[in-house]
Design a protein around this motif. Structure first.
Motif, PDB file in Angstrom:
ATOM      1  N   ALA A  84       0.814  -1.214   0.000  1.00 33.00           N
ATOM      2  CA  ALA A  84       0.000   0.000   0.000  1.00 33.00           C
ATOM      3  C   ALA A  84       0.849   1.266   0.000  1.00 33.00           C
ATOM      4  O   ALA A  84       0.594   2.201  -0.763  1.00 33.00           O
ATOM      5  N   HIS A  85       1.868   1.298   0.860  1.00 30.73           N
ATOM      6  CA  HIS A  85       2.738   2.477   0.887  1.00 30.73           C
ATOM      7  C   HIS A  85       3.482   2.629  -0.438  1.00 30.73           C
ATOM      8  O   HIS A  85       3.642   3.739  -0.948  1.00 30.73           O
ATOM      9  N   GLY A  86       3.938   1.501  -0.974  1.00 36.68           N
ATOM     10  CA  GLY A  86       4.589   1.551  -2.275  1.00 36.68           C
ATOM     11  C   GLY A  86       3.645   2.011  -3.366  1.00 36.68           C
ATOM     12  O   GLY A  86       4.043   2.732  -4.289  1.00 36.68           O
ATOM     13  N   ALA A  87       2.382   1.615  -3.260  1.00 35.69           N
ATOM     14  CA  ALA A  87       1.391   2.051  -4.246  1.00 35.69           C
ATOM     15  C   ALA A  87       1.194   3.557  -4.196  1.00 35.69           C
ATOM     16  O   ALA A  87       1.062   4.224  -5.232  1.00 35.69           O
ATOM     17  N   ASP A  88       1.173   4.112  -2.987  1.00 34.44           N
ATOM     18  CA  ASP A  88       1.032   5.572  -2.867  1.00 34.44           C
ATOM     19  C   ASP A  88       2.193   6.281  -3.568  1.00 34.44           C
ATOM     20  O   ASP A  88       1.996   7.297  -4.254  1.00 34.44           O
ATOM     21  N   LEU A  89       3.400   5.744  -3.378  1.00 34.56           N
ATOM     22  CA  LEU A  89       4.558   6.340  -4.039  1.00 34.56           C
ATOM     23  C   LEU A  89       4.503   6.118  -5.540  1.00 34.56           C
ATOM     24  O   LEU A  89       4.825   7.025  -6.324  1.00 34.56           O
ATOM     25  N   LEU A  90       4.075   4.946  -5.961  1.00 38.10           N
ATOM     26  CA  LEU A  90       3.960   4.661  -7.394  1.00 38.10           C
ATOM     27  C   LEU A  90       2.971   5.613  -8.059  1.00 38.10           C
ATOM     28  O   LEU A  90       3.230   6.128  -9.155  1.00 38.10           O
ATOM     29  N   GLY A  91       1.848   5.865  -7.412  1.00 38.87           N
ATOM     30  CA  GLY A  91       0.872   6.793  -7.971  1.00 38.87           C
ATOM     31  C   GLY A  91       1.413   8.200  -8.083  1.00 38.87           C
ATOM     32  O   GLY A  91       1.161   8.900  -9.069  1.00 38.87           O
ATOM     33  N   ALA A  92       2.183   8.627  -7.059  1.00 42.72           N
ATOM     34  CA  ALA A  92       2.766   9.976  -7.098  1.00 42.72           C
ATOM     35  C   ALA A  92       3.843  10.075  -8.165  1.00 42.72           C
ATOM     36  O   ALA A  92       3.872  11.036  -8.951  1.00 42.72           O
ATOM     37  N   MET A  93       4.731   9.079  -8.214  1.00 40.93           N
ATOM     38  CA  MET A  93       5.814   9.120  -9.198  1.00 40.93           C
ATOM     39  C   MET A  93       5.298   8.876 -10.614  1.00 40.93           C
ATOM     40  O   MET A  93       5.770   9.489 -11.573  1.00 40.93           O
ATOM     41  N   GLY A  94       4.340   7.962 -10.745  1.00 39.27           N
ATOM     42  CA  GLY A  94       3.834   7.622 -12.074  1.00 39.27           C
ATOM     43  C   GLY A  94       3.109   8.757 -12.763  1.00 39.27           C
ATOM     44  O   GLY A  94       2.942   8.739 -13.989  1.00 39.27           O
ATOM     45  N   GLY A  95       2.687   9.736 -11.999  1.00 46.24           N
ATOM     46  CA  GLY A  95       2.055  10.901 -12.589  1.00 46.24           C
ATOM     47  C   GLY A  95       3.027  11.997 -12.967  1.00 46.24           C
ATOM     48  O   GLY A  95       2.631  13.006 -13.548  1.00 46.24           O
ATOM     49  N   HIS A  96       4.303  11.802 -12.645  1.00 45.37           N
ATOM     50  CA  HIS A  96       5.318  12.822 -12.916  1.00 45.37           C
ATOM     51  C   HIS A  96       5.775  12.749 -14.368  1.00 45.37           C
ATOM     52  O   HIS A  96       5.995  11.667 -14.909  1.00 45.37           O
ATOM     53  N   ARG A  97       5.932  13.891 -14.998  1.00 47.64           N
ATOM     54  CA  ARG A  97       6.265  13.951 -16.417  1.00 47.64           C
ATOM     55  C   ARG A  97       7.618  13.312 -16.731  1.00 47.64           C
ATOM     56  O   ARG A  97       7.878  12.911 -17.872  1.00 47.64           O
ATOM     57  N   ARG A  98       8.501  13.206 -15.738  1.00 49.36           N
ATOM     58  CA  ARG A  98       9.829  12.644 -15.983  1.00 49.36           C
ATOM     59  C   ARG A  98       9.867  11.125 -15.778  1.00 49.36           C
ATOM     60  O   ARG A  98      10.919  10.512 -15.944  1.00 49.36           O
ATOM     61  N   VAL A  99       8.743  10.544 -15.433  1.00 48.07           N
ATOM     62  CA  VAL A  99       8.668   9.091 -15.258  1.00 48.07           C
ATOM     63  C   VAL A  99       7.909   8.499 -16.434  1.00 48.07           C
ATOM     64  O   VAL A  99       6.828   8.975 -16.790  1.00 48.07           O
ATOM     65  N   ASP A 100       8.477   7.475 -17.049  1.00 45.08           N
ATOM     66  CA  ASP A 100       7.804   6.797 -18.147  1.00 45.08           C
ATOM     67  C   ASP A 100       6.578   6.065 -17.609  1.00 45.08           C
ATOM     68  O   ASP A 100       6.693   5.189 -16.740  1.00 45.08           O
ATOM     69  N   ALA A 101       5.403   6.425 -18.126  1.00 47.67           N
ATOM     70  CA  ALA A 101       4.161   5.855 -17.602  1.00 47.67           C
ATOM     71  C   ALA A 101       4.097   4.351 -17.816  1.00 47.67           C
ATOM     72  O   ALA A 101       3.621   3.606 -16.950  1.00 47.67           O
ATOM     73  N   GLY A 102       4.571   3.893 -18.965  1.00 48.51           N
ATOM     74  CA  GLY A 102       4.549   2.459 -19.239  1.00 48.51           C
ATOM     75  C   GLY A 102       5.409   1.685 -18.251  1.00 48.51           C
ATOM     76  O   GLY A 102       5.031   0.594 -17.803  1.00 48.51           O
ATOM     77  N   ARG A 103       6.559   2.245 -17.915  1.00 54.12           N
ATOM     78  CA  ARG A 103       7.431   1.577 -16.944  1.00 54.12           C
ATOM     79  C   ARG A 103       6.768   1.535 -15.568  1.00 54.12           C
ATOM     80  O   ARG A 103       6.833   0.522 -14.856  1.00 54.12           O
ATOM     81  N   ALA A 104       6.133   2.632 -15.179  1.00 57.07           N
ATOM     82  CA  ALA A 104       5.468   2.674 -13.878  1.00 57.07           C
ATOM     83  C   ALA A 104       4.325   1.669 -13.815  1.00 57.07           C
ATOM     84  O   ALA A 104       4.157   0.956 -12.818  1.00 57.07           O
ATOM     85  N   LEU A 105       3.537   1.597 -14.880  1.00 60.62           N
ATOM     86  CA  LEU A 105       2.438   0.632 -14.909  1.00 60.62           C
ATOM     87  C   LEU A 105       2.963  -0.798 -14.898  1.00 60.62           C
ATOM     88  O   LEU A 105       2.410  -1.678 -14.233  1.00 60.62           O
TER      89      LEU A 105
END
Length: 261
Positions: free
Chosen positions: A126-147
């Motif tokens: 759950a905590h990792g998911a919160d971070l994933l959601g925050a980072m995955g929305g950042h323009r410098r993070v590849d969305a496909g990699r985050a997903l």
């Protein structure tokens, strides 16, 4: 200074004390005492970050420290590092190296208990998911990699069935990434391909824990494709290619429950 006194004073402390107290709070995030770690250290640091009381240099230093904690031995040190990093990234501070450190840890974490009677809330997923959601929305993070990272977490071999809404939190993270306007339809559904391969390896018998975790996460994501997901501003946002994602999820969920329709 007593942590409870800071909370009782609406989290206010004299500015000159911030550096020293921030360092002490950071160390307290590793504590096995759930009151010191969760109710005090996390609550105070997250509030200071949200209120903008820590300057950019201090946020970067704290973020670097949290990223290093993903290799710490105590489970609570790893999971609360993710939670504080989520606060830092949500406040607008980001380093690419933090995502790399997180990506090396998240799908490989073996202790996925939500709550421990002695340590309190651990909540790696759950905590990792919160971070994933925050980072995955950042323009410098590849969305496909985050997903893709979220899929790796879902289908990772485990003997533990998530029980404390870890599946819901991970689905929310996936949905938030899927609201990105720069996503193509292909990327919005392509990240789910490993789930097909995971299902191809299934055998008759009891449902494996990883399959249960995956199925329940995708069910929540299906709901979010219809209802939208709450954004950082508190308002619901639609997924960029909701219809295509919903159709792809329908195909996968039908494979999990072929006797349903």
């Amino acid at each position: 200074m007593n942590w409870a006194d800071i909370i009782g004073a609406d989290f206010v402390v004299p500015a000159p004390q911030l550096p020293e107290l921030t360092a002490k709070l950071s160390e307290a995030l590793r504590s096995p005492d759930p009151v010191e770690r969760d109710e005090h250290a996390y609550s105070i640091l997250a509030t200071w970050i949200q209120r903008g009381l820590l300057d950019e240099d201090r946020l970067l230093a704290l973020g670097d420290q949290m990223a290093r904690r993903f290799t710490d031995e105590p489970i609570q040190a790893r999971t609360f590092a993710a939670l504080i990093l989520a606060s830092i990234v949500s406040a607008g501070t980001f380093r690419a190296a933090w995502f790399d450190a997180f990506a090396a840890w998240y799908p490989t974490e073996r202790d996925t208990r939500g709550h421990d009677p002695d340590l309190g809330w651990l909540h790696a997923v759950a905590h990792g998911a919160d971070l994933l959601g925050a980072m995955g929305g950042h323009r410098r993070v590849d969305a496909g990699r985050a997903l893709g990272l979220s899929v790796d977490r879902m289908i990772a071999p485990t003997t533990h069935v998530w029980r404390d809404q870890e599946d819901d939190r991970l689905a929310v993270a996936q949905a938030r990434i899927l609201t990105r306007e720069d996503l193509t339809a292909a990327t919005s559904i392509g990240w789910l391909a490993p789930v097909d391969r995971f299902l191809d390896q299934g055998e008759p018998g009891p449902v494996p824990p990883a399959a249960s975790n995956t199925m329940r996460t995708l069910r929540m994501l299906y709901l979010l494709t219809d209802r939208g997901v709450r954004g950082a501003d508190g308002r619901p946002r639609e997924l960029a290619h909701a219809d295509q994602v919903r159709e792809r999820l329908t195909e996968l969920l039908a494979r999990f429950t072929p006797w349903a329709w």
